[in-house]
Design a protein around this motif. Structure first.
Motif, PDB file in Angstrom:
ATOM      1  N   ASP A 109     -34.134 -27.067 -48.174  1.00  0.00           N
ATOM      2  CA  ASP A 109     -34.516 -26.497 -46.880  1.00  0.00           C
ATOM      3  C   ASP A 109     -33.247 -26.024 -46.189  1.00  0.00           C
ATOM      4  O   ASP A 109     -32.578 -26.785 -45.503  1.00  0.00           O
ATOM      5  CB  ASP A 109     -35.228 -27.542 -46.027  1.00  0.00           C
ATOM      6  CG  ASP A 109     -35.517 -27.046 -44.621  1.00  0.00           C
ATOM      7  OD1 ASP A 109     -35.600 -25.815 -44.446  1.00  0.00           O
ATOM      8  OD2 ASP A 109     -35.650 -27.880 -43.712  1.00  0.00           O
ATOM      9  N   GLY A 110     -32.924 -24.759 -46.357  1.00  0.00           N
ATOM     10  CA  GLY A 110     -31.665 -24.242 -45.840  1.00  0.00           C
ATOM     11  C   GLY A 110     -31.838 -23.341 -44.642  1.00  0.00           C
ATOM     12  O   GLY A 110     -31.132 -22.334 -44.520  1.00  0.00           O
ATOM     13  N   GLU A 111     -32.784 -23.649 -43.753  1.00  0.00           N
ATOM     14  CA  GLU A 111     -33.011 -22.820 -42.566  1.00  0.00           C
ATOM     15  C   GLU A 111     -31.738 -22.709 -41.723  1.00  0.00           C
ATOM     16  O   GLU A 111     -30.971 -23.660 -41.603  1.00  0.00           O
ATOM     17  CB  GLU A 111     -34.128 -23.418 -41.717  1.00  0.00           C
ATOM     18  CG  GLU A 111     -34.527 -22.566 -40.535  1.00  0.00           C
ATOM     19  CD  GLU A 111     -35.032 -21.191 -40.926  1.00  0.00           C
ATOM     20  OE1 GLU A 111     -34.488 -20.202 -40.394  1.00  0.00           O
ATOM     21  OE2 GLU A 111     -35.927 -21.112 -41.790  1.00  0.00           O
ATOM     22  N   GLN A 112     -31.519 -21.539 -41.149  1.00  0.00           N
ATOM     23  CA  GLN A 112     -30.334 -21.332 -40.310  1.00  0.00           C
ATOM     24  C   GLN A 112     -30.479 -22.044 -38.971  1.00  0.00           C
ATOM     25  O   GLN A 112     -31.578 -22.333 -38.510  1.00  0.00           O
ATOM     26  CB  GLN A 112     -30.120 -19.852 -40.066  1.00  0.00           C
ATOM     27  CG  GLN A 112     -31.168 -19.216 -39.158  1.00  0.00           C
ATOM     28  CD  GLN A 112     -30.773 -17.835 -38.673  1.00  0.00           C
ATOM     29  OE1 GLN A 112     -29.601 -17.445 -38.740  1.00  0.00           O
ATOM     30  NE2 GLN A 112     -31.736 -17.074 -38.180  1.00  0.00           N
ATOM     31  N   VAL A 113     -29.331 -22.305 -38.359  1.00  0.00           N
ATOM     32  CA  VAL A 113     -29.256 -22.716 -36.958  1.00  0.00           C
ATOM     33  C   VAL A 113     -28.435 -21.627 -36.280  1.00  0.00           C
ATOM     34  O   VAL A 113     -27.224 -21.561 -36.452  1.00  0.00           O
ATOM     35  CB  VAL A 113     -28.588 -24.095 -36.799  1.00  0.00           C
ATOM     36  CG1 VAL A 113     -28.478 -24.466 -35.323  1.00  0.00           C
ATOM     37  CG2 VAL A 113     -29.372 -25.165 -37.550  1.00  0.00           C
ATOM     38  N   PRO A 114     -29.064 -20.724 -35.517  1.00  0.00           N
ATOM     39  CA  PRO A 114     -28.341 -19.573 -34.960  1.00  0.00           C
ATOM     40  C   PRO A 114     -27.176 -20.000 -34.073  1.00  0.00           C
ATOM     41  O   PRO A 114     -27.131 -21.117 -33.557  1.00  0.00           O
ATOM     42  CB  PRO A 114     -29.420 -18.860 -34.134  1.00  0.00           C
ATOM     43  CG  PRO A 114     -30.728 -19.293 -34.741  1.00  0.00           C
ATOM     44  CD  PRO A 114     -30.502 -20.708 -35.182  1.00  0.00           C
ATOM     45  N   TRP A 115     -26.231 -19.088 -33.885  1.00  0.00           N
ATOM     46  CA  TRP A 115     -25.119 -19.330 -32.966  1.00  0.00           C
ATOM     47  C   TRP A 115     -25.661 -19.823 -31.623  1.00  0.00           C
ATOM     48  O   TRP A 115     -26.630 -19.281 -31.095  1.00  0.00           O
ATOM     49  CB  TRP A 115     -24.336 -18.043 -32.711  1.00  0.00           C
ATOM     50  CG  TRP A 115     -23.506 -17.497 -33.826  1.00  0.00           C
ATOM     51  CD1 TRP A 115     -23.637 -16.275 -34.418  1.00  0.00           C
ATOM     52  CD2 TRP A 115     -22.374 -18.109 -34.454  1.00  0.00           C
ATOM     53  NE1 TRP A 115     -22.678 -16.103 -35.379  1.00  0.00           N
ATOM     54  CE2 TRP A 115     -21.879 -17.210 -35.425  1.00  0.00           C
ATOM     55  CE3 TRP A 115     -21.729 -19.342 -34.289  1.00  0.00           C
ATOM     56  CZ2 TRP A 115     -20.785 -17.488 -36.224  1.00  0.00           C
ATOM     57  CZ3 TRP A 115     -20.625 -19.631 -35.096  1.00  0.00           C
ATOM     58  CH2 TRP A 115     -20.161 -18.720 -36.044  1.00  0.00           C
ATOM     59  N   HIS A 116     -24.999 -20.819 -31.045  1.00  0.00           N
ATOM     60  CA  HIS A 116     -25.429 -21.332 -29.745  1.00  0.00           C
ATOM     61  C   HIS A 116     -24.341 -22.200 -29.129  1.00  0.00           C
ATOM     62  O   HIS A 116     -23.388 -22.610 -29.796  1.00  0.00           O
ATOM     63  CB  HIS A 116     -26.727 -22.154 -29.870  1.00  0.00           C
ATOM     64  CG  HIS A 116     -26.564 -23.433 -30.641  1.00  0.00           C
ATOM     65  ND1 HIS A 116     -26.484 -23.475 -32.019  1.00  0.00           N
ATOM     66  CD2 HIS A 116     -26.469 -24.734 -30.225  1.00  0.00           C
ATOM     67  CE1 HIS A 116     -26.348 -24.721 -32.429  1.00  0.00           C
ATOM     68  NE2 HIS A 116     -26.331 -25.505 -31.359  1.00  0.00           N
ATOM     69  N   GLN A 117     -24.493 -22.480 -27.843  1.00  0.00           N
ATOM     70  CA  GLN A 117     -23.736 -23.501 -27.127  1.00  0.00           C
ATOM     71  C   GLN A 117     -24.732 -24.574 -26.708  1.00  0.00           C
ATOM     72  O   GLN A 117     -25.783 -24.264 -26.144  1.00  0.00           O
ATOM     73  CB  GLN A 117     -23.043 -22.911 -25.899  1.00  0.00           C
ATOM     74  CG  GLN A 117     -21.950 -21.904 -26.225  1.00  0.00           C
ATOM     75  CD  GLN A 117     -21.431 -21.188 -24.978  1.00  0.00           C
ATOM     76  OE1 GLN A 117     -22.192 -20.562 -24.257  1.00  0.00           O
ATOM     77  NE2 GLN A 117     -20.116 -21.280 -24.744  1.00  0.00           N
ATOM     78  N   ASP A 118     -24.411 -25.842 -26.968  1.00  0.00           N
ATOM     79  CA  ASP A 118     -25.363 -26.918 -26.694  1.00  0.00           C
ATOM     80  C   ASP A 118     -25.736 -27.007 -25.220  1.00  0.00           C
ATOM     81  O   ASP A 118     -26.901 -27.206 -24.867  1.00  0.00           O
ATOM     82  CB  ASP A 118     -24.779 -28.276 -27.121  1.00  0.00           C
ATOM     83  CG  ASP A 118     -24.610 -28.409 -28.613  1.00  0.00           C
ATOM     84  OD1 ASP A 118     -25.312 -27.688 -29.355  1.00  0.00           O
ATOM     85  OD2 ASP A 118     -23.779 -29.225 -29.044  1.00  0.00           O
ATOM     86  N   ALA A 119     -24.743 -26.929 -24.352  1.00  0.00           N
ATOM     87  CA  ALA A 119     -24.969 -27.063 -22.910  1.00  0.00           C
ATOM     88  C   ALA A 119     -23.874 -26.304 -22.185  1.00  0.00           C
ATOM     89  O   ALA A 119     -22.718 -26.289 -22.619  1.00  0.00           O
ATOM     90  CB  ALA A 119     -24.971 -28.533 -22.489  1.00  0.00           C
ATOM     91  N   VAL A 120     -24.226 -25.685 -21.074  1.00  0.00           N
ATOM     92  CA  VAL A 120     -23.266 -24.929 -20.268  1.00  0.00           C
ATOM     93  C   VAL A 120     -23.065 -25.668 -18.948  1.00  0.00           C
ATOM     94  O   VAL A 120     -24.034 -26.030 -18.280  1.00  0.00           O
ATOM     95  CB  VAL A 120     -23.764 -23.496 -20.020  1.00  0.00           C
ATOM     96  CG1 VAL A 120     -22.818 -22.759 -19.080  1.00  0.00           C
ATOM     97  CG2 VAL A 120     -23.885 -22.741 -21.347  1.00  0.00           C
ATOM     98  N   HIS A 121     -21.794 -25.891 -18.576  1.00  0.00           N
ATOM     99  CA  HIS A 121     -21.493 -26.675 -17.380  1.00  0.00           C
ATOM    100  C   HIS A 121     -20.200 -26.160 -16.746  1.00  0.00           C
ATOM    101  O   HIS A 121     -19.498 -25.325 -17.343  1.00  0.00           O
ATOM    102  CB  HIS A 121     -21.378 -28.165 -17.745  1.00  0.00           C
ATOM    103  CG  HIS A 121     -20.278 -28.477 -18.717  1.00  0.00           C
ATOM    104  ND1 HIS A 121     -19.061 -28.982 -18.317  1.00  0.00           N
ATOM    105  CD2 HIS A 121     -20.213 -28.361 -20.068  1.00  0.00           C
ATOM    106  CE1 HIS A 121     -18.289 -29.171 -19.385  1.00  0.00           C
ATOM    107  NE2 HIS A 121     -18.966 -28.800 -20.463  1.00  0.00           N
ATOM    108  N   PRO A 122     -19.856 -26.619 -15.559  1.00  0.00           N
ATOM    109  CA  PRO A 122     -18.678 -26.077 -14.847  1.00  0.00           C
ATOM    110  C   PRO A 122     -17.330 -26.438 -15.454  1.00  0.00           C
ATOM    111  O   PRO A 122     -16.299 -25.944 -14.994  1.00  0.00           O
ATOM    112  CB  PRO A 122     -18.813 -26.691 -13.442  1.00  0.00           C
ATOM    113  CG  PRO A 122     -20.242 -27.050 -13.311  1.00  0.00           C
ATOM    114  CD  PRO A 122     -20.680 -27.455 -14.676  1.00  0.00           C
ATOM    115  N   ARG A 123     -17.296 -27.326 -16.433  1.00  0.00           N
ATOM    116  CA  ARG A 123     -16.075 -27.675 -17.152  1.00  0.00           C
ATOM    117  C   ARG A 123     -15.041 -28.364 -16.266  1.00  0.00           C
ATOM    118  O   ARG A 123     -13.834 -28.166 -16.424  1.00  0.00           O
ATOM    119  CB  ARG A 123     -15.463 -26.447 -17.845  1.00  0.00           C
ATOM    120  CG  ARG A 123     -16.404 -25.772 -18.826  1.00  0.00           C
ATOM    121  CD  ARG A 123     -15.683 -24.878 -19.796  1.00  0.00           C
ATOM    122  NE  ARG A 123     -14.723 -25.608 -20.615  1.00  0.00           N
ATOM    123  CZ  ARG A 123     -15.050 -26.363 -21.665  1.00  0.00           C
ATOM    124  NH1 ARG A 123     -16.322 -26.521 -22.022  1.00  0.00           N
ATOM    125  NH2 ARG A 123     -14.105 -26.972 -22.338  1.00  0.00           N
TER     126      ARG A 123
END
Length: 329
Positions: A138-152
């Protein structure tokens, strides 16, 4: 890297040069490692979890999957996705109450808590715990992403323990170093470069290796056919001060989550596993009062999540039946 290069030519991460099997008790990160993490958005810790602890986690991982397949998703913590080949299980959430004490022993180990204190300070909060996996074939892709966006204003990171090897050509994770500084236009990145994003690297991992990744570093994995089983345990950490200032949870939720820490340390202490127990140095202002009922403390759910960055709602990793705003690869 030239965007015209093929996927097979994407660079393999060189960060192994910064890490190695630690001496007993030496699980806090060095200044060099922290600097690398801050600059690149990731760090590899080779042979970080070994021996009996790793073996017990691998066995527990099999049992988590077996139980999920048996109930078919009746337990909402067992997540399934619809793929071309049919309905496939891919994730187990809230692993601490799933009948395997070793997950809490791992949380309470110096291998985990030394890293958490290094990156979040003494008032670290274990905010998520799950196992994500892909079955053999089962080699389904995981598309490009950022897990969570925050003020850093502070670090938020995932501790990713690999229970199985992950190799180039078999769906190894791709990371874009230094991409954690701001929200990314994932659609533009995907449309322009596909998987050949400039400066992208492939992260090869062996059982027991740990990948630390900033929740805003852009990452994903392309589709791969015929790959082996790959299971990864994810523990996310944030500073209590960051949650107080930015949410999305309140002080009561922080206290409930931080109860996991002394409980986990005590579990590790009585596990028979080698190593000195971690010395917890949280401020008194954040130290929780025990409820006295372990079942209440093992599963503290999230009624809200910090949104991540994806190309579209349809491209959330693995197209889960149950929306997970904090998905990880």
């Amino acid at each position: 890297m030239n965007p015209s290069e093929s996927a097979a030519q994407v660079h393999i991460s060189p960060s192994v040069q910064l890490t190695g099997a630690p001496e007993a008790g030496a699980y806090h990160l060095t200044e060099e490692q922290i600097r690398f993490f801050d600059e690149q958005g990731y760090l590899i810790l080779r042979n970080w979890v070994t021996g009996e602890l790793l073996e017990r986690l691998q066995a527990a991982g099999h049992r988590w999957i077996e139980r999920g397949l048996e109930d078919g998703g009746a337990n909402r913590d067992h997540l399934f996705a619809q793929r071309e080949a049919g309905r496939v299980m891919w994730r187990v959430d809230y692993v601490h109450d799933k009948g395997e004490p070793v997950s809490l022993e791992l949380l309470g180990s110096p291998q985990v808590l030394g890293v958490a204190e290094s990156l979040c300070g003494p008032n670290f909060v274990p905010t998520y715990e799950s196992m994500v996996f892909k079955f053999e074939g089962d080699g389904e892709q995981v598309p490009w992403h950022q897990d969570a966006v925050h003020p850093r204003t502070r670090r938020i990171f995932n501790f990713d323990l690999y229970l199985d090897e992950s190799r180039v050509g078999g769906g190894a994770l791709r990371v874009i170093p230094g991409s954690q500084g701001a929200p990314a236009d994932i659609c533009a990145l995907t449309d322009e470069h596909g998987w050949d994003a400039p400066d992208a690297i492939q992260v090869e991992m062996q059982p027991g290796d740990v990948l630390l990744h900033d929740v805003m570093v852009v990452h994903g994995s392309e589709r791969a056919q015929g790959k082996k089983l790959r299971r990864t345990i994810y523990y996310e950490f944030r500073a209590a001060e960051e949650i107080v200032e930015e949410g999305p949870w309140d002080r009561e939720w922080i206290e409930r989550r931080m109860r996991l820490v002394p409980l986990a340390i005590e579990r590790f202490r009585h596990s028979g596993l080698p190593g000195e127990p971690f010395e917890w140095r949280a401020d008194e202002a954040f130290r929780p009062r025990s409820l006295g009922t372990e079942a209440e403390e093992l599963r503290v759910v999230h009624l809200t999540h910090m949104a991540g960055s994806y190309c579209s709602a349809g491209d959330v990793p693995l197209k889960a039946e149950s929306k997970q705003a904090n998905s990880a690869d």
